[in-house]
Design a protein around this motif. Structure first.
Motif, PDB file in Angstrom:
ATOM      1  N   THR A 181       0.161  -3.126  41.240  1.00  0.00           N
ATOM      2  CA  THR A 181       1.148  -4.193  41.391  1.00  0.00           C
ATOM      3  C   THR A 181       0.821  -5.260  40.338  1.00  0.00           C
ATOM      4  O   THR A 181      -0.306  -5.324  39.836  1.00  0.00           O
ATOM      5  N   GLU A 182       1.806  -6.118  40.034  1.00  0.00           N
ATOM      6  CA  GLU A 182       1.566  -7.165  39.037  1.00  0.00           C
ATOM      7  C   GLU A 182       0.468  -8.113  39.501  1.00  0.00           C
ATOM      8  O   GLU A 182      -0.407  -8.498  38.707  1.00  0.00           O
ATOM      9  N   ASP A 183       0.497  -8.509  40.765  1.00  0.00           N
ATOM     10  CA  ASP A 183      -0.524  -9.433  41.271  1.00  0.00           C
ATOM     11  C   ASP A 183      -1.918  -8.821  41.163  1.00  0.00           C
ATOM     12  O   ASP A 183      -2.895  -9.517  40.832  1.00  0.00           O
ATOM     13  N   GLU A 184      -2.016  -7.547  41.437  1.00  0.00           N
ATOM     14  CA  GLU A 184      -3.300  -6.857  41.357  1.00  0.00           C
ATOM     15  C   GLU A 184      -3.838  -6.864  39.932  1.00  0.00           C
ATOM     16  O   GLU A 184      -5.036  -7.070  39.704  1.00  0.00           O
ATOM     17  N   VAL A 185      -2.957  -6.636  38.958  1.00  0.00           N
ATOM     18  CA  VAL A 185      -3.382  -6.614  37.559  1.00  0.00           C
ATOM     19  C   VAL A 185      -3.857  -7.995  37.117  1.00  0.00           C
ATOM     20  O   VAL A 185      -4.881  -8.135  36.442  1.00  0.00           O
ATOM     21  N   ARG A 186      -3.120  -9.027  37.501  1.00  0.00           N
ATOM     22  CA  ARG A 186      -3.540 -10.395  37.152  1.00  0.00           C
ATOM     23  C   ARG A 186      -4.928 -10.694  37.709  1.00  0.00           C
ATOM     24  O   ARG A 186      -5.785 -11.269  37.024  1.00  0.00           O
ATOM     25  N   GLU A 187      -5.138 -10.338  38.964  1.00  0.00           N
ATOM     26  CA  GLU A 187      -6.437 -10.585  39.589  1.00  0.00           C
ATOM     27  C   GLU A 187      -7.540  -9.806  38.887  1.00  0.00           C
ATOM     28  O   GLU A 187      -8.648 -10.313  38.674  1.00  0.00           O
ATOM     29  N   LEU A 188      -7.242  -8.556  38.522  1.00  0.00           N
ATOM     30  CA  LEU A 188      -8.229  -7.693  37.871  1.00  0.00           C
ATOM     31  C   LEU A 188      -8.719  -8.298  36.561  1.00  0.00           C
ATOM     32  O   LEU A 188      -9.922  -8.298  36.273  1.00  0.00           O
ATOM     33  N   PHE A 189      -7.814  -8.833  35.765  1.00  0.00           N
ATOM     34  CA  PHE A 189      -8.180  -9.353  34.447  1.00  0.00           C
ATOM     35  C   PHE A 189      -8.589 -10.818  34.479  1.00  0.00           C
ATOM     36  O   PHE A 189      -9.599 -11.199  33.862  1.00  0.00           O
ATOM     37  N   CYS A 190      -7.824 -11.638  35.165  1.00  0.00           N
ATOM     38  CA  CYS A 190      -8.069 -13.082  35.100  1.00  0.00           C
ATOM     39  C   CYS A 190      -9.358 -13.476  35.802  1.00  0.00           C
ATOM     40  O   CYS A 190      -9.905 -14.551  35.538  1.00  0.00           O
ATOM     41  N   GLY A 191      -9.871 -12.620  36.656  1.00  0.00           N
ATOM     42  CA  GLY A 191     -11.158 -12.886  37.297  1.00  0.00           C
ATOM     43  C   GLY A 191     -12.332 -12.362  36.502  1.00  0.00           C
ATOM     44  O   GLY A 191     -13.479 -12.453  36.954  1.00  0.00           O
ATOM     45  N   ARG A 192     -12.066 -11.839  35.290  1.00  0.00           N
ATOM     46  CA  ARG A 192     -13.136 -11.227  34.499  1.00  0.00           C
ATOM     47  C   ARG A 192     -13.102 -11.637  33.033  1.00  0.00           C
ATOM     48  O   ARG A 192     -13.325 -10.821  32.141  1.00  0.00           O
ATOM     49  N   GLY A 193     -12.783 -12.906  32.811  1.00  0.00           N
ATOM     50  CA  GLY A 193     -12.930 -13.452  31.472  1.00  0.00           C
ATOM     51  C   GLY A 193     -11.702 -13.420  30.584  1.00  0.00           C
ATOM     52  O   GLY A 193     -11.804 -13.693  29.385  1.00  0.00           O
ATOM     53  N   TYR A 194     -10.540 -13.110  31.156  1.00  0.00           N
ATOM     54  CA  TYR A 194      -9.317 -13.053  30.363  1.00  0.00           C
ATOM     55  C   TYR A 194      -8.321 -14.119  30.839  1.00  0.00           C
ATOM     56  O   TYR A 194      -8.364 -14.561  31.982  1.00  0.00           O
ATOM     57  N   GLU A 195      -7.392 -14.455  29.959  1.00  0.00           N
ATOM     58  CA  GLU A 195      -6.203 -15.192  30.346  1.00  0.00           C
ATOM     59  C   GLU A 195      -4.998 -14.295  30.103  1.00  0.00           C
ATOM     60  O   GLU A 195      -4.981 -13.489  29.159  1.00  0.00           O
ATOM     61  N   CYS A 196      -3.998 -14.412  30.959  1.00  0.00           N
ATOM     62  CA  CYS A 196      -2.814 -13.563  30.861  1.00  0.00           C
ATOM     63  C   CYS A 196      -1.832 -14.181  29.866  1.00  0.00           C
ATOM     64  O   CYS A 196      -1.345 -15.293  30.074  1.00  0.00           O
ATOM     65  N   VAL A 197      -1.547 -13.431  28.809  1.00  0.00           N
ATOM     66  CA  VAL A 197      -0.549 -13.861  27.820  1.00  0.00           C
ATOM     67  C   VAL A 197       0.842 -13.452  28.284  1.00  0.00           C
ATOM     68  O   VAL A 197       1.795 -14.229  28.224  1.00  0.00           O
ATOM     69  N   SER A 198       0.957 -12.222  28.767  1.00  0.00           N
ATOM     70  CA  SER A 198       2.225 -11.729  29.305  1.00  0.00           C
ATOM     71  C   SER A 198       1.960 -10.538  30.203  1.00  0.00           C
ATOM     72  O   SER A 198       0.985  -9.808  30.019  1.00  0.00           O
ATOM     73  N   LEU A 199       2.843 -10.359  31.194  1.00  0.00           N
ATOM     74  CA  LEU A 199       2.766  -9.204  32.090  1.00  0.00           C
ATOM     75  C   LEU A 199       4.146  -8.967  32.673  1.00  0.00           C
ATOM     76  O   LEU A 199       4.747  -9.873  33.249  1.00  0.00           O
ATOM     77  N   HIS A 200       4.666  -7.763  32.504  1.00  0.00           N
ATOM     78  CA  HIS A 200       5.977  -7.451  33.060  1.00  0.00           C
ATOM     79  C   HIS A 200       6.049  -5.984  33.434  1.00  0.00           C
ATOM     80  O   HIS A 200       5.268  -5.156  32.939  1.00  0.00           O
ATOM     81  N   THR A 201       6.994  -5.675  34.311  1.00  0.00           N
ATOM     82  CA  THR A 201       7.225  -4.291  34.739  1.00  0.00           C
ATOM     83  C   THR A 201       8.514  -3.778  34.119  1.00  0.00           C
ATOM     84  O   THR A 201       9.569  -4.397  34.275  1.00  0.00           O
TER      85      THR A 201
END
Length: 225
Positions: A181-201
């Motif tokens: 899910t989109e929320d899952e992907v954000r959590e996976l990356f943003c909690g490990r040293g990344y910032e989200c530039v873009s994410l879409h389905t």
């Protein structure tokens, strides 16, 4: 399309053997050879960009990067896949194809400007997914970018034998896939040293013999802080 529209998952998932993925992919590549083809849409990158392509398979994405002046390193944990990728490439490519495990990369920290992670992270269970994402962050330079592609939870392929994790299925060929899910992907990356530039389905329908099957793919861009 019996593989996609088969029986519902088992009520009680069988234990999942974490040693299976490598063996399953080896069998797949040995029996089918170049299983990935078609056109790959890649971002424009300046010449000299140092790129890591994770889970390169038989080289579909690598072929799209050839002739652009990029400094490319690619790997797959399947020896057969890596051999196919090397065979499919030409002298126009600057870089190497290696055999490696995404959860234990051999590269030094702060090595790459860009990481392509297309349909690799979803073939692991949650704990290993977290490890892989952290490893990609380690080898990226500060400000480096990771391009992410995986199947979304509504995709037609989200079926098969369940493993002990939500939205994760194993096909008859033994290959396991997690559907995000989109929320899952954000959590996976943003909690490990990344910032989200873009994410879409990206959603579309696949028409087969008059029937429509839903396709759904997540595409994200994440920058190392």
């Amino acid at each position: 399309m019996p593989d996609y529209a088969g029986a519902p998952p088992q009520d009680t998932p069988e234990p999942y053997d974490s040693s299976e993925p490598r063996e399953s992919w080896e069998r797949q590549y040995r029996s089918s050879g170049n299983i990935w083809g078609g056109i790959v849409d890649l971002p424009e990158l300046p010449a000299g960009t140092r790129v890591l392509e994770a889970g390169c398979g038989n080289g579909k994405t690598l072929l799209a990067m050839q002739g652009k002046g990029l400094d490319i390193f690619a790997f797959d944990f399947s020896r057969t896949a890596a051999a196919l990728a090397k065979k499919n490439l030409t002298a126009r490519m600057s870089g190497e194809v290696l055999i490696a495990d995404a959860s234990k990369l051999m590269f030094a920290a702060d090595t790459f400007d860009v990481v392509f992670a297309r349909h690799i992270i979803g073939h692991s269970l949650k704990e290993e997914r977290c490890t892989i994402v952290s490893e990609f962050c380690r080898v990226l330079k500060r400000g480096g970018v990771l391009y992410f592609t995986e199947f979304e939870a509504a995709d037609m392929k989200a079926c098969g034998d369940a493993v002990p994790e939500p939205r994760t299925y194993r096909k008859k060929n033994g290959i396991m896939t997690h559907f995000f899910t989109e929320d899952e992907v954000r959590e996976l990356f943003c909690g490990r040293g990344y910032e989200c530039v873009s994410l879409h389905t990206h959603r579309w329908d696949l028409k087969v013999r008059g029937a429509r099957y839903p396709r759904a793919e997540l595409n994200g861009v994440f920058r190392k802080k």
